[in-house]
Structures are given as structure tokens and as C-alpha cells.
Design an enzyme around this catalytic site. Sequence first.
Site, short mmCIF file in Angstrom:
data_model
loop_
_atom_site.label_atom_id
_atom_site.label_comp_id
_atom_site.label_asym_id
_atom_site.label_seq_id
_atom_site.Cartn_x
_atom_site.Cartn_y
_atom_site.Cartn_z
N HIS A 14 0.87 -1.19 0.00
CA HIS A 14 0.00 0.00 0.00
C HIS A 14 0.90 1.23 0.00
CE1 HIS A 14 -3.82 2.18 1.44
NE2 HIS A 14 -2.90 3.11 1.24
N HIS A 16 1.61 5.36 -1.69
CA HIS A 16 1.24 6.54 -2.48
C HIS A 16 2.50 7.12 -3.12
CE1 HIS A 16 -2.88 6.74 -0.87
NE2 HIS A 16 -2.32 6.24 0.21
N ASN A 42 -5.15 7.36 -5.98
CA ASN A 42 -5.87 8.60 -5.62
C ASN A 42 -5.11 9.85 -6.07
OD1 ASN A 42 -3.88 8.18 -3.63
ND2 ASN A 42 -5.04 9.23 -2.04
N HIS A 137 -10.48 1.20 1.92
CA HIS A 137 -10.25 2.21 2.97
C HIS A 137 -11.44 2.13 3.91
CE1 HIS A 137 -8.60 6.07 4.63
NE2 HIS A 137 -9.80 6.03 5.15
N HIS A 175 -4.59 -0.65 5.97
CA HIS A 175 -4.12 0.13 7.13
C HIS A 175 -5.06 0.03 8.34
CE1 HIS A 175 -6.83 2.93 5.21
NE2 HIS A 175 -5.95 3.37 4.35
N LEU A 220 -4.71 9.19 8.08
CA LEU A 220 -6.03 8.55 8.13
C LEU A 220 -5.91 7.10 7.70
CD1 LEU A 220 -8.27 11.40 6.71
CD2 LEU A 220 -8.31 10.48 9.03
N HIS A 252 3.26 14.44 1.51
CA HIS A 252 2.68 15.77 1.27
C HIS A 252 3.82 16.75 1.54
CE1 HIS A 252 -1.60 14.53 1.25
NE2 HIS A 252 -1.23 13.66 2.15
N ALA A 264 -3.50 14.68 5.63
CA ALA A 264 -3.27 13.39 6.32
C ALA A 264 -2.21 12.60 5.57
CB ALA A 264 -4.56 12.60 6.36
O1 DOR Z 1 -3.12 9.40 5.74
C1 DOR Z 1 -3.52 9.12 4.62
N1 DOR Z 1 -2.98 9.68 3.51
N2 DOR Z 1 -4.53 8.25 4.49
C2 DOR Z 1 -5.10 8.01 3.31
O2 DOR Z 1 -6.02 7.24 3.28
C3 DOR Z 1 -4.67 8.72 2.10
C4 DOR Z 1 -3.29 9.18 2.22
C5 DOR Z 1 -2.93 10.19 1.15
O3 DOR Z 1 -3.20 9.96 -0.02
O4 DOR Z 1 -2.33 11.23 1.50
ZN ZN Z 2 -3.32 5.10 1.59
#
Ligand code: DOR
Ligand code: ZN
Length: 347
Positions: A14, A16, A42, A137, A175, A220, A252, A264
Site C-alpha cells: 500500500h 502513495h 488517488n 479504505h 491500514h 487517516l 505531502h 493526512a
Molecule cells: O493518511 C492518509 N494519507 N490516508 C489516506 O487514506 C490517504 C493518504 C494520502 O493519499 O495522503
Molecule cells: Zn493510503
Amino acid sequence: MSQTLTLRRPDDMHLHLRDGAMLEGVLPETARHFARAIVMPNLVPPVVTAAEAAAYRDRILAALPEGQTFEPLMTLYLTEATAPSDVAAAAASGLVRAVKLYPAGATTNSQSGVRDFDKVRGVLETMAGIGLPLCVHGEVTDPAVDIFDREAVFIDRVLDPIRRATPGLKVVMEHITTKEGVAYARSGGADLGATITTHHLIINRNHILVGGIRPHYYCLPVAKREVHRLALREAATSGEVRFFLGTDSAPHADPLKENACGCAGCFTATNTMPILAHVFEEDGALDRLEAFTSLNGAAFYGLKPNPGHLTLAKTAEAARWPAKIDTGAGPVTVFDPGFPVRWHVRD
Ligand code: DOR
Ligand code: ZN
């Protein structure tokens, strides 16, 4: 003499990676240690169709520095308009390994997600028929439900009904953050798996809120009480095939985290393997680290373990990593476990 541990090369089930300059900045952090990753869809706009997933895969491979190897395992973002035939074709071609369900509004870039679960019944039935996993999720978005209860309520209100209505559907509870999540994962058979992040093994909600608000610990699903963290530790280190690593490493740029309305996500790609070695050693389970990072996830997705290996070494000196990764999209703070870690990945 330092203590060493050699594992099959790990997979991150998992992850990003984002796009553009952020992708270029963070991809080497994952590819340095991990052979493959399930890549979350996403983006803005999301990766909805097989054609979009193919184009995203090409951008990831183009961003990979010379000398690194990495296989992105692509996913599709489930919307109420997703066509079962597109999903089936994407799976048949080997391009797409899973479909991601975001309840609309649950997290970052989830606006295009699902509001009415009846509208995706056809896709879920197709997926059950072809054995394509659904990555979930698992949080309700009902404003009346407290954020710390959203995972447990989702299991009762949404996940269990979906699984009962769709026999044979392979599901990954992504998660998980609660003892209820651990228990529900254990109630299933070989068609139910659960990923656990690195950071949820380290922090509870006090780490986010005591003595000042710490935006780099906000993600999250949000970290819960200590009893839940301990349940996750027990599950991750148990060696049970249903539990495997999915870091949810979610970059981020710092100004978006250190903000009146911070995003998040914890960024753990850089230091996940040393931190996990520390956790598994502390819990007397070093011999089960390989199952968690390199075997169980691959087996769930029907993949062979990676042929290569990764060696970790424990030394008197604490491991060092950069506090921040500089990307063309801004600096990204690396997760700070808050204690010295003596395990290093050996190059
Ligand atoms: O903390 C998170 N960040 N939880 C998620 O489900 C998405 C992720 C994100 O894409 O930044
Ligand atoms: Zn995620």
C-alpha cells in the site's frame, strides 16, 4: 560483530507515489529497499480506467533512476461509474492487481469515491468471479460517527454486508488501526487480508496531541488508543498469513502538513525497514519479519516472493536518515519514530 538479518526483498502492499515532481522525489526512497508496491490510484484526477493505469505505470517507470529496479503493481480507483468490463480487461492483461474502494469523502482525494455501495455491486461481483482483490479504505464518513470509531463502525455497517453479499470477493482491509480490525481480519478465510502500516505500530493518539499538535503524525485512519497499537503489534509480529506490510507512505509537501488544515499522511518509505526490524526485535519476532514484509502479501496477491534479498545489520550506532526528502514539489518530512533505531539496511 554486528547482528545481521537477511530477508527476501520486501514488497510494500500500500503506497502513495503521487505524480510529476513528487513522484520523482519519492520513488527512489521506495525502490531502494522494495522490489514491488501496490500503487494507490488517488491522484487528481484519480486513476479510474485501465488506460489511465497504463499511462500512470509508464510515468512511474520513466521516473525510476538508472540503476534501480522496481515493479509498480497498479490499482484502479472505484467509482460509481466504473465499468465491470474495463476492470475485467485490465485484470486479464495483468496490468491491474487490485481495485481501491474509497468511501467518498473519507480521505485525501476521495471525492470521486463511492457513496452508494449498491451502485458498485456489478463490479464487485465481476471481481469475485475473476479473483481480483478489493482494497478497502475502511472508515465511514457519517458526520455523526466519531473519527476514532469510524473504522469499527465501517466493519459492521459496510464491510461485513459487502462480504456477505459477495461470496468469494478477495478483500484487503487497508491500514487497520484497531483491535476490532484485527479481530475481523482473523474472522475471515484466505479471501481476507489486512495491511498494517509502519507508523501505526509506533504511535498512538497521544503522540499526535500531547504537548502540542504534531502534524507529521496525522494520517487517516488516525492513530487510536494504546490498546489498539498493541493489538496491531501483536498481529503484525504473529506471522499469520493474513497480515502484511502496506506502509501507506503518503508524501505531502511540508507546507501542506504544517498548516491550519494539515493534510493526512505519514512518509515512511525511507526508514520503514530499519524501524520494522526494531519493532520485531523488541517483540521477540525477528524471525517473522520476512513473513510480514516479503511473503504474506505476495502470497495474498498470487505473486512469487521476490528472488532478491535485503540484509539488515544491527550496530551500536543509531541509523541515520535525512529529516526531510527534498523533492521538486517541496520538502517532505520523513517519519520520526521518536527513538534511536540501531538497524540499518546494508547496501
Ligand atoms: O493518511 C492518509 N494519507 N490516508 C489516506 O487514506 C490517504 C493518504 C494520502 O493519499 O495522503
Ligand atoms: Zn493510503
